[in-house]
Design a protein around this motif. Structure first.
Motif, mmCIF file in Angstrom:
data_model
loop_
_atom_site.group_PDB
_atom_site.id
_atom_site.type_symbol
_atom_site.label_atom_id
_atom_site.label_comp_id
_atom_site.label_asym_id
_atom_site.label_seq_id
_atom_site.Cartn_x
_atom_site.Cartn_y
_atom_site.Cartn_z
ATOM 1 N N GLU A 1 -6.011 0.410 -3.932
ATOM 2 C CA GLU A 1 -7.070 -0.251 -4.664
ATOM 3 C C GLU A 1 -6.242 -1.702 -4.656
ATOM 4 O O GLU A 1 -4.947 -1.462 -4.942
ATOM 5 N N GLU A 2 -6.852 -2.704 -4.753
ATOM 6 C CA GLU A 2 -6.309 -3.978 -4.596
ATOM 7 C C GLU A 2 -5.262 -4.150 -5.893
ATOM 8 O O GLU A 2 -4.314 -4.602 -5.808
ATOM 9 N N GLU A 3 -5.982 -3.948 -7.081
ATOM 10 C CA GLU A 3 -5.011 -4.037 -8.160
ATOM 11 C C GLU A 3 -3.813 -3.041 -8.249
ATOM 12 O O GLU A 3 -2.834 -3.643 -8.795
ATOM 13 N N THR A 4 -3.700 -2.006 -7.563
ATOM 14 C CA THR A 4 -2.625 -1.269 -7.360
ATOM 15 C C THR A 4 -1.579 -2.072 -6.306
ATOM 16 O O THR A 4 -0.267 -2.101 -6.748
ATOM 17 N N GLN A 5 -2.269 -2.697 -5.241
ATOM 18 C CA GLN A 5 -1.342 -3.314 -4.421
ATOM 19 C C GLN A 5 -0.382 -4.644 -5.181
ATOM 20 O O GLN A 5 0.609 -4.864 -5.294
ATOM 21 N N VAL A 6 -1.426 -5.126 -5.996
ATOM 22 C CA VAL A 6 -0.719 -6.318 -7.002
ATOM 23 C C VAL A 6 0.279 -5.810 -7.738
ATOM 24 O O VAL A 6 1.463 -6.432 -7.946
ATOM 25 N N ALA A 7 -0.136 -4.684 -8.607
ATOM 26 C CA ALA A 7 0.851 -4.350 -9.407
ATOM 27 C C ALA A 7 2.213 -3.796 -8.725
ATOM 28 O O ALA A 7 3.345 -4.161 -9.480
ATOM 29 N N ARG A 8 2.291 -3.399 -7.655
ATOM 30 C CA ARG A 8 3.238 -2.887 -6.780
ATOM 31 C C ARG A 8 4.279 -4.276 -6.483
ATOM 32 O O ARG A 8 5.387 -4.361 -6.437
ATOM 33 N N VAL A 9 3.427 -5.307 -5.807
ATOM 34 C CA VAL A 9 4.089 -6.126 -5.164
ATOM 35 C C VAL A 9 4.682 -7.008 -6.242
ATOM 36 O O VAL A 9 6.001 -7.458 -6.204
ATOM 37 N N THR A 10 4.187 -7.413 -7.527
ATOM 38 C CA THR A 10 4.658 -8.096 -8.542
ATOM 39 C C THR A 10 5.814 -7.398 -8.981
ATOM 40 O O THR A 10 6.602 -8.035 -9.980
ATOM 41 N N GLN A 11 6.198 -6.204 -8.957
ATOM 42 C CA GLN A 11 7.533 -5.672 -9.417
ATOM 43 C C GLN A 11 8.469 -6.305 -8.623
ATOM 44 O O GLN A 11 9.631 -6.123 -8.894
ATOM 45 N N ARG A 12 8.297 -6.838 -7.447
ATOM 46 C CA ARG A 12 9.324 -7.326 -6.660
ATOM 47 C C ARG A 12 9.638 -8.679 -7.237
ATOM 48 O O ARG A 12 9.053 -9.564 -7.534
ATOM 49 N N PRO A 13 11.105 -8.973 -7.030
ATOM 50 C CA PRO A 13 11.396 -10.387 -7.464
ATOM 51 C C PRO A 13 10.853 -11.391 -6.889
ATOM 52 O O PRO A 13 10.515 -11.423 -5.574
ATOM 53 N N GLY A 14 10.395 -12.494 -7.757
ATOM 54 C CA GLY A 14 10.084 -13.636 -6.878
ATOM 55 C C GLY A 14 8.459 -13.600 -6.593
ATOM 56 O O GLY A 14 8.108 -14.565 -6.182
ATOM 57 N N TRP B 1 -3.043 5.394 11.425
ATOM 58 C CA TRP B 1 -3.144 5.908 10.116
ATOM 59 C C TRP B 1 -2.888 4.816 9.146
ATOM 60 O O TRP B 1 -2.123 4.016 9.271
ATOM 61 N N VAL B 2 -3.871 4.813 8.334
ATOM 62 C CA VAL B 2 -3.973 3.999 7.291
ATOM 63 C C VAL B 2 -3.695 4.219 6.019
ATOM 64 O O VAL B 2 -4.079 5.148 5.543
ATOM 65 N N VAL B 3 -2.780 3.500 5.376
ATOM 66 C CA VAL B 3 -2.169 3.842 4.003
ATOM 67 C C VAL B 3 -3.048 2.848 3.078
ATOM 68 O O VAL B 3 -2.978 1.660 3.291
ATOM 69 N N ASP B 4 -3.941 3.586 2.293
ATOM 70 C CA ASP B 4 -4.773 2.540 1.605
ATOM 71 C C ASP B 4 -4.831 2.731 -0.023
ATOM 72 O O ASP B 4 -4.365 3.715 -0.395
ATOM 73 N N ASN C 1 -3.489 6.253 -1.307
ATOM 74 C CA ASN C 1 -2.339 6.214 -1.902
ATOM 75 C C ASN C 1 -2.453 5.651 -3.080
ATOM 76 O O ASN C 1 -1.831 4.635 -3.633
ATOM 77 N N ASP C 2 -3.166 6.262 -4.087
ATOM 78 C CA ASP C 2 -3.646 5.488 -5.434
ATOM 79 C C ASP C 2 -3.684 6.668 -6.474
ATOM 80 O O ASP C 2 -3.967 7.436 -6.101
ATOM 81 N N ARG C 3 -3.245 6.389 -7.764
ATOM 82 C CA ARG C 3 -3.354 7.408 -8.840
ATOM 83 C C ARG C 3 -2.887 8.739 -8.316
ATOM 84 O O ARG C 3 -2.925 9.571 -8.994
ATOM 85 N N ILE C 4 -1.851 8.590 -7.585
ATOM 86 C CA ILE C 4 -0.943 9.823 -7.231
ATOM 87 C C ILE C 4 0.574 9.292 -7.529
ATOM 88 O O ILE C 4 0.677 8.132 -6.985
ATOM 89 N N ASN C 5 1.343 10.481 -7.759
ATOM 90 C CA ASN C 5 2.812 9.859 -7.716
ATOM 91 C C ASN C 5 3.456 10.083 -6.382
ATOM 92 O O ASN C 5 2.830 10.811 -5.484
ATOM 93 N N LEU C 6 4.658 9.921 -6.255
ATOM 94 C CA LEU C 6 5.427 10.036 -5.175
ATOM 95 C C LEU C 6 5.508 11.626 -4.545
ATOM 96 O O LEU C 6 5.292 11.693 -3.575
ATOM 97 N N ALA C 7 5.561 12.479 -5.685
ATOM 98 C CA ALA C 7 5.648 13.777 -5.177
ATOM 99 C C ALA C 7 4.149 14.166 -4.613
ATOM 100 O O ALA C 7 4.168 14.982 -3.470
ATOM 101 N N SER D 1 0.976 -1.123 -0.054
ATOM 102 C CA SER D 1 0.177 -0.031 0.073
ATOM 103 C C SER D 1 0.820 1.322 -0.018
ATOM 104 O O SER D 1 0.424 2.404 -0.553
ATOM 105 N N GLY D 2 2.088 0.993 0.496
ATOM 106 C CA GLY D 2 2.862 2.389 0.698
ATOM 107 C C GLY D 2 3.353 2.688 2.068
ATOM 108 O O GLY D 2 3.831 3.956 2.004
ATOM 109 N N LYS D 3 3.238 1.838 2.966
ATOM 110 C CA LYS D 3 3.614 2.301 4.481
ATOM 111 C C LYS D 3 5.030 2.412 4.723
ATOM 112 O O LYS D 3 5.032 3.819 5.313
ATOM 113 N N SER D 4 6.023 1.744 3.999
ATOM 114 C CA SER D 4 7.480 2.341 4.313
ATOM 115 C C SER D 4 7.623 3.569 3.427
ATOM 116 O O SER D 4 8.410 4.178 4.042
#
Ligand code: ATP
Length: 207
Positions: free
Chosen positions: A138-151, A133-136, A180-186, A17-20
């Motif tokens: 969409e599920e599809e965004t979670q999947v997209a971010r996590v599958t960037q990680r090796p393995g 404080w909850v970082v939230d 934290n969806d459809r926004i960039n890091l800035a 979700s973007g906690k770290s």
């Protein structure tokens, strides 16, 4: 003399979700971070404080060649056996809690951020923090971010998401939701800046 921390923030959110990322931004604003996952890793490294109890409870199969926790074996056991999961938590949680208390004692900043991925699921941390404080996202965004990680496959990411609390349950428990969806890091950084400013206002002091 001020007694720090003035605020204990429990930061949580689903996998990816973007906690770290949010935790890093809060540290940049001057918060102290306690990362409960990092504490758990330390406790289960070779020679880690939790290893003797884990080996006694679960046998040598969960110990890796170097003497630390064989995470894959432990994950498989906890996944298939609810009582093993409970036992694992019963061993780790008091040790994590003690370490959090030690680190809290030496906190010298007004804001302490406690990163607890499973804060809502465990129910153990709510009374130890002032706000959740909850970082939230969409599920599809979670999947997209996590599958960037090796393995990581999509199925593996989905399996973790479905083991965790639902988004609605997590957001229901939140004092603040950081969407934290459809926004960039800035944009996320600006969002966190606004939340930090609101905390300052509530405190009536410069944090
Ligand atoms: P985990 O639960 O697995 O520890 P996490 O919730 O801590 O994950 P992060 O590691 O902070 O999540 O973020 C996951 C990935 O998504 C990272 O690569 C991070 O840089 C990226 N990310 C987070 N937020 C954004 C954003 N708003 N825009 C672009 N990338 C982002």
């Amino acid at each position: 003399m001020e007694v720090f921390p003035l605020w204990r923030i429990g930061l949580t959110g689903g996998i990816g979700s973007g906690k770290s990322t949010v935790a890093g931004l809060l540290v940049a604003h001057g918060a102290t971070l306690i990362d409960t996952d990092a504490i758990a890793r330390c406790l289960t490294e070779p020679g880690g404080q939790a290893m003797p109890a884990l080996q006694t409870s679960f046998g040598p199969g969960i110990v890796g060649t170097a003497g630390g926790l064989n995470r894959a074996a432990m994950r498989a056991l906890a996944f298939s056996d609810a009582s093993a999961k409970q036992q694992l938590e019963a061993i780790l949680h008091p040790l994590i809690r003690d370490e959090v208390e030690q680190q809290t004692l030496v906190c010298s900043t007004p804001v302490l951020v406690l990163d607890v991925p499973l804060l809502v699921e465990s129910g153990r941390w709510r009374d130890r923090v002032d706000q959740v404080w909850v970082v939230d996202c969409e599920e599809e965004t979670q999947v997209a971010r996590v599958t960037q990680r090796p393995g990581w496959t999509e199925a593996a990411a989905q399996a973790v998401i479905h083991q965790q609390a639902s988004r609605s349950l997590r957001c229901f428990a939140a004092d603040v939701v950081i969407y934290n969806d459809r926004i960039n890091l800035a944009q996320l950084a600006r969002h966190v800046e606004d939340i930090w400013a609101a905390l300052n206002e509530t405190s009536g002091t410069s944090l």
